[in-house]
Design a protein around this motif. Structure first.
Motif, mmCIF file in Angstrom:
data_model
loop_
_atom_site.group_PDB
_atom_site.id
_atom_site.type_symbol
_atom_site.label_atom_id
_atom_site.label_comp_id
_atom_site.label_asym_id
_atom_site.label_seq_id
_atom_site.Cartn_x
_atom_site.Cartn_y
_atom_site.Cartn_z
ATOM 1 N N GLY A 579 0.496 5.304 -0.226
ATOM 2 C CA GLY A 579 -0.201 4.513 0.784
ATOM 3 C C GLY A 579 0.569 4.506 2.089
ATOM 4 O O GLY A 579 -0.020 4.535 3.169
ATOM 5 N N ALA A 580 1.938 4.374 2.015
ATOM 6 C CA ALA A 580 2.751 4.384 3.244
ATOM 7 C C ALA A 580 2.624 5.717 3.974
ATOM 8 O O ALA A 580 2.508 5.780 5.203
ATOM 9 N N ILE A 581 2.679 6.803 3.194
ATOM 10 C CA ILE A 581 2.539 8.130 3.800
ATOM 11 C C ILE A 581 1.149 8.287 4.407
ATOM 12 O O ILE A 581 0.979 8.827 5.511
ATOM 13 N N ARG A 582 0.162 7.770 3.727
ATOM 14 C CA ARG A 582 -1.218 7.878 4.217
ATOM 15 C C ARG A 582 -1.364 7.162 5.551
ATOM 16 O O ARG A 582 -2.007 7.669 6.483
ATOM 17 N N LEU A 583 -0.721 5.960 5.662
ATOM 18 C CA LEU A 583 -0.799 5.216 6.898
ATOM 19 C C LEU A 583 -0.151 5.964 8.060
ATOM 20 O O LEU A 583 -0.669 5.984 9.179
ATOM 21 N N VAL A 586 -2.404 8.721 9.232
ATOM 22 C CA VAL A 586 -3.555 8.220 9.995
ATOM 23 C C VAL A 586 -3.165 8.007 11.450
ATOM 24 O O VAL A 586 -3.914 8.330 12.376
ATOM 25 N N LYS A 587 -1.931 7.447 11.686
ATOM 26 C CA LYS A 587 -1.470 7.242 13.063
ATOM 27 C C LYS A 587 -1.297 8.587 13.783
ATOM 28 O O LYS A 587 -1.634 8.715 14.964
ATOM 29 N N ASP A 588 -0.769 9.620 13.042
ATOM 30 C CA ASP A 588 -0.606 10.959 13.656
ATOM 31 C C ASP A 588 -1.966 11.542 14.019
ATOM 32 O O ASP A 588 -2.115 12.183 15.070
ATOM 33 N N MET A 589 -2.957 11.318 13.163
ATOM 34 C CA MET A 589 -4.294 11.823 13.447
ATOM 35 C C MET A 589 -4.858 11.175 14.707
ATOM 36 O O MET A 589 -5.520 11.841 15.530
ATOM 37 N N GLU A 590 -4.594 9.893 14.919
ATOM 38 C CA GLU A 590 -5.087 9.216 16.108
ATOM 39 C C GLU A 590 -4.465 9.793 17.366
ATOM 40 O O GLU A 590 -5.133 9.972 18.391
#
Length: 633
Positions: A579-583, A586-590
């Motif tokens: 979950g931490a890696i996923r978060l 997501v920020k990098d994708m933004e």
């Protein structure tokens, strides 16, 4: 009729005197005229008094042409031509084998006796003669014995050594003997073929004409140069195409090309062959060599000129004799011509100029191609190939190199601008091109010499000569005459000038060219400034284009990273370490999404700037082109 003498002698006598074709004692009409053609044919015409039949002999390979062209007519007299007979083309040995008459080599008597088996014969010996049917020959004893069956039915035995003659009593056997002798005669003739002309009556003048293959005649020339005159002598090499000596005949050499056909007339195996395709002939008007008119004839003794160049003839003014199988050289041209010796240099691969003999064909003859040997003041100086030359044409024969003279050439080029014109899509720069050919001629001769420097003539260029040379122009060539002092050197130059138009695309225009045209006053200040603004607009458009390319690459990289992050997030869970890696992903994708949007905004501005710059350049060029068009109108 019984044969006398030994058996071999009797058979030989029968071969020499066959009843089928008795020997003809009448003389043949002699050859009176030959017309030799360059393409390998010869028209032979015979003539003279003839009383009764006569024979003509030809080679085997000539028979098709002879049979195709043979013509016999009575020019004067009461004779009548009845027929012309000749040997068939079949192999004589094969013909004898087909009729069981072929004997082995050296076995003529035994072969003939074998052919008479069962036939009625009369045997002649020293003690008398006896008739009977021939049973055969017994070869088991020496000498061999002949077995004869008389009418009484008793076999009579004769030694061949005692026989003096054998006579065939039945007509088929007599005919076989005649046929055997005739075929043996044909075999002994080898490559020769006999035509027997049956002539009834006496002809005061009988003409026989035909065409036979012949070796082509050829011309060679001698040019004998003295101090002030040059004698041109042409000799024709001719060959006797007949099988006999030719005495005091009329000889004509022709370059006409009559239409000819290939026709298989001597052979019996097939129909005539197709027409031979000769593209060099004139099919619309075939030439009959037996009826050549004086028109187009060159007489060596009278100045009668032809109205046409082809066909033409060399007609010998005197009678010619040719031995059987022999050849001869006969003079066909002998005339003085105005010739001059020149040193000509045109090939830079050879530093020494050629020594040439130049003259105009002032003879009454059209000169066929042939080798020419040049003599100068009684000495051999060289050889050349004289080309086909019509009357009045000039010919230049190169026969040697003057190694005491050396020639060199250097080339300088220069370009100047004459003007500049604007068009819709390019500038047209009018140029003056100049090419200078500088020659250096060095001579080690003890006397002054003149050298002719020759270059190909370009009809689109103007030529002029520099100091020290005389310029001559002719069709296809430009010549410079240079006089070189004894053991000295001479210089000359040739200048070629021509105009060209250089097309300069607007997009390839440079500021340096604009400045040069302005300085040379080929364009005015307003045109210069307008074109400079066009170049500046294009430079700005190019800068925008470079930025656009960089932004598009940066945007594509961001899109690729955004897609990769999306694929990684799809396989991660929502809780724990994943979950931490996923978060974080997501920020990098933004951030990558923000960068994509930023690149898109910047690209929009760059594309607009590039389009506006190009539009300004196009509008300015349109105004300039319209203004230039109004000025031309």
């Amino acid at each position: 009729m019984p044969m006398t003498g030994g058996g071999a002698q009797g058979l030989a006598w029968g071969i020499l005197t066959p009843r089928y074709y008795p020997p003809m004692a009448h003389p043949n009409p002699r050859v009176r005229r030959l017309v030799l053609f360059r393409h390998g044919a010869c028209y032979v015409e015979r003539g003279g008094p003839v009383d009764g039949p006569f024979e003509l002999t030809f080679r085997r390979h000539e028979m098709n042409e002879v049979l195709k062209s043979l013509a016999i007519w009575v020019a004067s007299g009461n004779a009548r031509v009845q027929s012309v007979s000749f040997e068939a083309s079949q192999d004589p040995r094969k013909a004898l084998a087909d009729r069981c008459l072929l004997a082995s080599e050296g076995g003529a008597l035994s072969g003939w006796l074998e052919a008479l088996r069962g036939r009625l014969v009369r045997v002649q010996t020293a003690s008398g003669s006896q008739e009977g049917h021939l049973l055969g020959v017994e070869n088991t004893r020496i000498p061999p014995r002949l077995l004869l069956v008389p009418r009484t039915g008793v076999v009579t035995i004769f030694s061949l050594a005692d026989l003096e003659g054998i006579e065939a009593l039945d007509e088929p056997s007599r005919q076989d003997l005649d046929y055997l002798l005739d075929r043996e005669r044909a075999f002994a003739a080898g490559e020769r073929r006999v035509l027997r002309v049956a002539l009834a009556g006496k002809a005061d003048d009988l003409r026989v004409a035909c065409v036979v293959p012949a070796t082509s005649w050829k011309l060679s020339y001698r040019l004998l140069r003295q101090s002030d005159t040059t004698l041109l002598v042409g000799w024709a090499l001719v060959h006797n195409p007949t099988e006999e000596d030719l005495d005091e005949i009329e000889l004509i050499l022709s370059s006409a090309q009559p239409v000819s056909f290939l026709a298989e007339l001597h052979g019996l195996e097939g129909p005539p062959q197709a027409l031979e395709d000769d593209s060099s002939s004139n099919p619309s008007k075939p030439v009959n060599p037996g009826e050549l008119s004086p028109t187009g004839t060159i007489f060596l003794e009278r100045a009668e000129l032809a109205t046409r160049i082809e066909p033409f003839e060399y007609r010998m003014p005197h009678r010619v004799s040719l031995r059987r199988g022999g050849s001869a050289m006969v003079p066909v041209v002998a005339s003085s011509v105005a010739a001059r010796v020149e040193r000509v240099w045109r090939d830079e691969r050879e530093p020494s100029p050629e020594i040439t003999l130049t003259f105009s064909n002032s003879t009454l003859a059209v000169l066929e191609e042939g080798p020419a040997v040049i003599y100068d003041r009684g000495s051999y100086v060289g050889e050349a190939l004289l080309p086909f030359t019509r009357r009045g044409e000039e010919v230049q024969l190169s026969y040697a190199h003057d190694t005491s003279v050396r020639c060199t050439r250097t080339v300088r080029t220069a370009t100047s601008v004459l003007g500049v014109r604007l068009s819709a899509d390019a500038l047209l720069e009018e140029q003056q091109r100049e090419e200078t050919h500088a020659y250096m001629v060095e001579s080690s001769h003890l006397e002054e010499v003149e050298v002719l420097l020759v270059r190909p003539r370009n009809e689109h260029r103007a030529v002029s000569a520099g100091v020290g040379a005389v310029l001559e122009e002719s069709q296809g060539e430009v010549r410079l005459r240079v006089r070189v002092p004894p053991q000295g050197r001479g210089e000359a130059s040739l200048v070629e000038r021509w105009r060209e138009v250089r097309r300069v695309e607007y997009e390839r225009l440079t500021p340096a060219e604009l400045s040069a045209w302005l300085e040379g006053r080929f364009i005015d200040r307003s045109t210069h400034d307008a074109l400079a603004s066009v170049l500046a607009a294009w430079a700005q458009a190019a800068s925008f284009e470079e930025q656009r390319g960089r932004l598009e690459r940066e945007q594509q990289d961001a899109i690729a990273r955004h897609a990769k992050l999306r694929d990684q997030i799809a396989v991660l869970g929502e809780g724990g370490q994943e979950g931490a890696i996923r978060l974080r992903f997501v920020k990098d994708m933004e951030r990558e999404q923000d960068r994509i949007f930023a690149c898109e905004n910047e690209l929009r501005k760059v594309r607009d700037g590039e389009a506006q710059a190009r539009k300004r350049a196009a509008q300015t060029l349109s105004v300039l082109a319209a203004h230039a068009e109004r000025l031309r109108l």
